[in-house]
Design a protein around this motif. Sequence first.
Motif, PDB file in Angstrom:
ATOM      1  N   THR A 164       0.970  -1.750   0.244  1.00  0.00           N
ATOM      2  CA  THR A 164       0.194  -0.576  -0.018  1.00  0.00           C
ATOM      3  C   THR A 164       0.916   1.548   0.521  1.00  0.00           C
ATOM      4  N   GLU A 168       1.179   3.782  -3.046  1.00  0.00           N
ATOM      5  CA  GLU A 168       0.913   4.753  -2.952  1.00  0.00           C
ATOM      6  C   GLU A 168       1.615   6.499  -3.217  1.00  0.00           C
ATOM      7  N   ASN A 212      -3.595   3.123  -9.583  1.00  0.00           N
ATOM      8  CA  ASN A 212      -5.100   3.563  -8.970  1.00  0.00           C
ATOM      9  C   ASN A 212      -5.508   2.150  -8.449  1.00  0.00           C
ATOM     10  N   LEU A 215      -5.279  -0.401  -5.843  1.00  0.00           N
ATOM     11  CA  LEU A 215      -5.167   0.336  -4.737  1.00  0.00           C
ATOM     12  C   LEU A 215      -6.987   0.008  -4.168  1.00  0.00           C
TER      13      LEU A 215
END
Length: 218
Positions: A164, A168, A212, A215
């Motif tokens: 994660t 990001e 993206n 996520l």
Amino acid sequence: MIRKRSLMHRTAVVAAAGTTALVLAACAGSGDDGSAGHGGHAATASSSAPSSPSASASASAAQGQHNAADVAFAKGMIPHHRQAVEMADLAPGRARSAEVKKLAADIKKAQDPEIRTLSGWLTSWGEDVPAEGAMDHSAHGMGGMMTAEEMTGLENASGTAFDTAFTELMIKHHEGAVEMARTEQADGAHGPAKKMAGEIIDSQSAEIEQMNALLGKG
């Protein structure tokens, strides 16, 4: 006696006429040769003189044409890419997701050669190549660069937490690179640098979409 004198007179006239013709022919030939030689030389000079210097000048300009925006792009993108590669190097031993590991490998594979190319341009332009470690995490304000704290946090993460955090942070990093590349395309003068900028925009925009999706933001 009269006949003999007349014959001698005609012979003298013919001889004089022949001599005159020879002299005229010689003069005409000399004039022709001189003018042809001069004309030929002048034509050669006039045809080659203007084109040679301008051709070499334009060739030189085409090979070395660059501006301050190109230099800024290269000097900024080298440490930017180095940091992305540093982040990617953490993935094999920390990431849990196979997709994140592959993404990290793809990033390193693409950006390592670009670092070498950018360094070569700076050297050919007589500019200094940023030293290893010159990424200086304090430069994090430039194009999505990570802070020292963010890098430490990534190094200390593992498994899903690493996946994660890596994703990001790399999205932000890529967005910064795309912005820098767009500036190069708008302001740069060096054809190969503008071409690389276009490739960075395309590849990293696609990777942003991929991250993206990882996520759940896709």
